[in-house]
Design a protein around this motif. Structure first.
Motif, mmCIF file in Angstrom:
data_model
loop_
_atom_site.group_PDB
_atom_site.id
_atom_site.type_symbol
_atom_site.label_atom_id
_atom_site.label_comp_id
_atom_site.label_asym_id
_atom_site.label_seq_id
_atom_site.Cartn_x
_atom_site.Cartn_y
_atom_site.Cartn_z
ATOM 1 N N GLY A 2 14.361 -2.703 34.286
ATOM 2 C CA GLY A 2 13.872 -3.739 35.189
ATOM 3 C C GLY A 2 14.905 -4.268 36.153
ATOM 4 O O GLY A 2 14.583 -4.701 37.252
ATOM 5 N N GLY A 3 16.177 -4.255 35.751
ATOM 6 C CA GLY A 3 17.213 -4.767 36.630
ATOM 7 C C GLY A 3 17.419 -6.261 36.466
ATOM 8 O O GLY A 3 16.733 -6.937 35.702
ATOM 9 N N GLU A 4 18.384 -6.778 37.211
ATOM 10 C CA GLU A 4 18.732 -8.185 37.099
ATOM 11 C C GLU A 4 17.679 -9.069 37.743
ATOM 12 O O GLU A 4 16.927 -8.646 38.615
ATOM 13 C CB GLU A 4 20.085 -8.452 37.755
ATOM 14 N N GLY A 62 5.978 8.675 34.363
ATOM 15 C CA GLY A 62 6.819 8.000 33.398
ATOM 16 C C GLY A 62 6.024 7.326 32.295
ATOM 17 O O GLY A 62 4.784 7.334 32.286
ATOM 18 N N THR A 63 6.758 6.695 31.378
ATOM 19 C CA THR A 63 6.163 6.160 30.154
ATOM 20 C C THR A 63 6.164 4.642 30.109
ATOM 21 O O THR A 63 5.558 4.058 29.218
ATOM 22 C CB THR A 63 6.913 6.744 28.936
ATOM 23 N N GLY A 64 6.836 3.973 31.048
ATOM 24 C CA GLY A 64 6.803 2.518 31.017
ATOM 25 C C GLY A 64 8.040 1.890 31.602
ATOM 26 O O GLY A 64 8.927 2.560 32.136
ATOM 27 N N LEU A 65 8.090 0.560 31.500
ATOM 28 C CA LEU A 65 9.243 -0.217 31.944
ATOM 29 C C LEU A 65 9.872 -0.911 30.747
ATOM 30 O O LEU A 65 9.200 -1.268 29.785
ATOM 31 C CB LEU A 65 8.844 -1.278 32.964
ATOM 32 N N ILE A 66 11.177 -1.116 30.842
ATOM 33 C CA ILE A 66 11.914 -1.878 29.852
ATOM 34 C C ILE A 66 12.680 -2.943 30.618
ATOM 35 O O ILE A 66 13.618 -2.646 31.358
ATOM 36 C CB ILE A 66 12.835 -0.964 29.014
ATOM 37 N N LEU A 67 12.217 -4.182 30.516
ATOM 38 C CA LEU A 67 12.863 -5.254 31.278
ATOM 39 C C LEU A 67 13.064 -6.477 30.409
ATOM 40 O O LEU A 67 12.226 -6.807 29.580
ATOM 41 C CB LEU A 67 12.084 -5.594 32.542
ATOM 42 N N GLY A 68 14.210 -7.133 30.610
ATOM 43 C CA GLY A 68 14.561 -8.277 29.791
ATOM 44 C C GLY A 68 14.823 -9.539 30.598
ATOM 45 O O GLY A 68 14.114 -10.528 30.487
ATOM 46 N N ARG A 69 15.886 -9.512 31.428
ATOM 47 C CA ARG A 69 16.293 -10.728 32.123
ATOM 48 C C ARG A 69 15.185 -11.331 32.973
ATOM 49 O O ARG A 69 15.063 -12.544 33.080
ATOM 50 C CB ARG A 69 17.527 -10.441 32.999
ATOM 51 N N ARG A 70 14.391 -10.487 33.570
ATOM 52 C CA ARG A 70 13.339 -10.999 34.433
ATOM 53 C C ARG A 70 12.268 -11.747 33.635
ATOM 54 O O ARG A 70 11.501 -12.517 34.204
ATOM 55 C CB ARG A 70 12.718 -9.866 35.239
ATOM 56 N N GLY A 118 -0.212 5.439 25.154
ATOM 57 C CA GLY A 118 0.883 6.369 25.402
ATOM 58 C C GLY A 118 1.974 5.765 26.265
ATOM 59 O O GLY A 118 2.974 6.422 26.548
ATOM 60 N N TYR A 119 1.790 4.515 26.680
ATOM 61 C CA TYR A 119 2.789 3.829 27.498
ATOM 62 C C TYR A 119 3.540 2.808 26.659
ATOM 63 O O TYR A 119 3.060 2.349 25.613
ATOM 64 C CB TYR A 119 2.127 3.144 28.694
ATOM 65 N N LEU A 120 4.738 2.440 27.140
ATOM 66 C CA LEU A 120 5.601 1.527 26.418
ATOM 67 C C LEU A 120 6.035 0.358 27.291
ATOM 68 O O LEU A 120 6.363 0.535 28.469
ATOM 69 C CB LEU A 120 6.867 2.258 25.934
ATOM 70 N N SER A 121 6.038 -0.816 26.705
ATOM 71 C CA SER A 121 6.613 -2.020 27.306
ATOM 72 C C SER A 121 7.575 -2.594 26.282
ATOM 73 O O SER A 121 7.149 -3.116 25.255
ATOM 74 C CB SER A 121 5.509 -3.032 27.648
ATOM 75 N N ILE A 122 8.871 -2.460 26.563
ATOM 76 C CA ILE A 122 9.895 -2.857 25.595
ATOM 77 C C ILE A 122 10.697 -4.028 26.155
ATOM 78 O O ILE A 122 11.081 -4.018 27.328
ATOM 79 C CB ILE A 122 10.825 -1.675 25.266
ATOM 80 N N LEU A 123 10.930 -5.041 25.315
ATOM 81 C CA LEU A 123 11.775 -6.166 25.696
ATOM 82 C C LEU A 123 13.192 -5.891 25.212
ATOM 83 O O LEU A 123 13.446 -5.860 24.013
ATOM 84 C CB LEU A 123 11.262 -7.468 25.083
ATOM 85 N N GLU A 135 3.698 -14.281 30.615
ATOM 86 C CA GLU A 135 2.793 -13.880 31.692
ATOM 87 C C GLU A 135 3.405 -12.765 32.535
ATOM 88 O O GLU A 135 2.704 -11.834 32.974
ATOM 89 C CB GLU A 135 2.464 -15.088 32.570
ATOM 90 N N PHE A 136 4.720 -12.837 32.755
ATOM 91 C CA PHE A 136 5.423 -11.798 33.511
ATOM 92 C C PHE A 136 5.244 -10.444 32.827
ATOM 93 O O PHE A 136 4.877 -9.445 33.470
ATOM 94 C CB PHE A 136 6.910 -12.160 33.596
ATOM 95 N N LEU A 137 5.496 -10.399 31.516
ATOM 96 C CA LEU A 137 5.359 -9.144 30.776
ATOM 97 C C LEU A 137 3.923 -8.631 30.817
ATOM 98 O O LEU A 137 3.687 -7.423 30.985
ATOM 99 C CB LEU A 137 5.816 -9.344 29.332
ATOM 100 N N HIS A 138 2.954 -9.521 30.687
ATOM 101 C CA HIS A 138 1.553 -9.108 30.728
ATOM 102 C C HIS A 138 1.189 -8.493 32.069
ATOM 103 O O HIS A 138 0.429 -7.509 32.124
ATOM 104 C CB HIS A 138 0.647 -10.306 30.432
ATOM 105 N N THR A 139 1.703 -9.055 33.140
ATOM 106 C CA THR A 139 1.387 -8.523 34.469
ATOM 107 C C THR A 139 1.917 -7.110 34.638
ATOM 108 O O THR A 139 1.232 -6.241 35.203
ATOM 109 C CB THR A 139 1.958 -9.442 35.559
ATOM 110 N N ILE A 140 3.129 -6.857 34.143
ATOM 111 C CA ILE A 140 3.681 -5.497 34.221
ATOM 112 C C ILE A 140 2.849 -4.547 33.374
ATOM 113 O O ILE A 140 2.541 -3.414 33.787
ATOM 114 C CB ILE A 140 5.149 -5.490 33.761
ATOM 115 N N GLN A 141 2.451 -4.985 32.198
ATOM 116 C CA GLN A 141 1.625 -4.141 31.324
ATOM 117 C C GLN A 141 0.276 -3.833 31.958
ATOM 118 O O GLN A 141 -0.292 -2.747 31.742
ATOM 119 C CB GLN A 141 1.435 -4.841 29.967
#
Length: 352
Positions: free
Chosen positions: A292-294, A316-324, A68-73, A335-341
């Motif tokens: 995610g922010g800059e 909430g339902t998740g984070l959406i982060l790109g630049r980081r 039910g959670y989302l991790s979007i690039l 690895e960064f994305l996996h840690t947030i997930q």
């Protein structure tokens, strides 16, 4: 082991964030993420079967599938902030295929990027990861710089390249917000007709929102009202910046507010500020994903984990982060994305 790493990354904030109990909106009032989220919320809505199927495809993809959670690039910074400024640290992302590869290897539920980035590789990847086409942008070639979201293509074109969803930004509070609300609401209606889900970047932007050194563009009360307008035009998912202050309406002496908004419905705790945003997304019926922010360097991972904990514990339902992620070497970005997930996979982190 993953939970212990999260605790270590939170450092001195661990106790305050992981053990906090909210006394504002009871979690019993919220429509919380879970494996049956689409059945509980969207099956009873006006969304057609194709929309629900595409929403479910996103919720059931990647490392967070079935939670039910989302991790979007999201990678639209090549237009919003210029490609050179965005990709200089990692030039391989001038090739859109590497954006898709990062999303897949990073275990993302979906990848959100531009018409061009997705179209040029759509035949190879549209069936391998859900596509979210960002249909409007602010471009930085106009001089002097202006901030105005304009359409870059049609919803039908997004459907033709295999998109599961479309995303759009509205700069609430700006001079052009009225036109943007009309354009985006019409685009979202068409997207739903075609069976695509809709995601709204609900950003507030107005120089008058900055007063006495405080930027109220990220105030809980102002951003939450932007969220509420976003779900009113039938966004299925809301993207919003993490609130770091409150009392924007009262400090700026505009719009309307009630003292209970600040005394009963929110506190100065970051989880409560974020929960007020969730509440304005129809109590979570439209999922809230915080941005995610800059990228600011070595502290990015700890800050992103902190934001993920706040978002999850708020409902909430998740984070959406790109630049980081993409401004790091490829393997480090994965690895960064996996840690947030891992924050959303950790059963030890519950709803406050």
């Amino acid at each position: 082991m993953a939970y212990q790493k999260i605790v270590e990354l939170l450092g001195n904030d661990a106790e305050n964030l992981l053990n906090y109990k909210s006394n504002t909106f009871s979690k019993d009032l919220l429509h919380l993420p879970g494996p049956d989220f689409a059945d509980r919320v969207f099956v009873q809505s006006n969304r057609n079967q194709q929309v629900i199927r595409n929403l479910t495809a996103m919720y059931n993809h990647g490392r967070l599938a079935g939670t039910g959670y989302l991790s979007i690039l999201p990678v639209d910074q090549d237009i919003e902030h210029t490609a050179g400024a965005s990709f200089a640290k990692n030039p391989l992302y001038f090739d859109p295929e590497n954006i898709i590869k990062l999303a897949i290897e990073g275990g993302s539920n979906a990848v959100a990027t531009t018409f061009g980035n997705l179209a040029i590789v759509s035949r190879k990847y549209a069936h391998k990861i859900p596509f979210i086409v960002k249909i409007n942008h602010n471009e930085l070639l106009t001089y002097p710089t202006k901030y105005n979201q304009i359409m870059f293509g049609s919803v039908d074109d997004a459907w033709n390249l295999g998109a599961a969803a479309v995303g759009a930004t509205i700069y609430f509070g700006s001079e052009e917000s009225g036109r943007q609300i009309i354009e985006v609401s019409q685009a979202f209606e068409r997207a739903h007709e075609l069976g695509m889900a809709t995601i709204l970047w609900c950003y507030t932007r107005n120089n008058a929102f900055k007063k006495d050194g405080v930027n109220y563009e990220t105030a809980a009360d102002i951003t939450a009202q932007a969220n509420h307008i976003g779900v009113t035009i039938q966004a299925d998912i809301i993207k919003q910046k993490m609130p770091d202050v409150n009392g924007g309406f009262t400090a700026l002496n505009f719009s309307k507010s009630d003292p209970l908004m600040y005394s009963e419905l929110a506190s100065d705790h970051p989880i409560d500020l974020c929960r007020y945003q969730v509440a304005n997304c129809y109590m979570g019926r439209a999922g809230l994903i915080n941005s995610g922010g800059e990228s600011k360097g070595p502290g990015d991972l700890a800050n992103s984990v902190l934001n993920a904990v706040i978002n999850k514990r708020a409902g909430g339902t998740g984070l959406i982060l790109g630049r980081r992620a993409f401004q790091r070497p490829f393997a480090e970005g994965v690895e960064f994305l996996h840690t947030i997930q891992d924050v959303y996979l950790a059963p030890e982190i519950d709803i406050a």
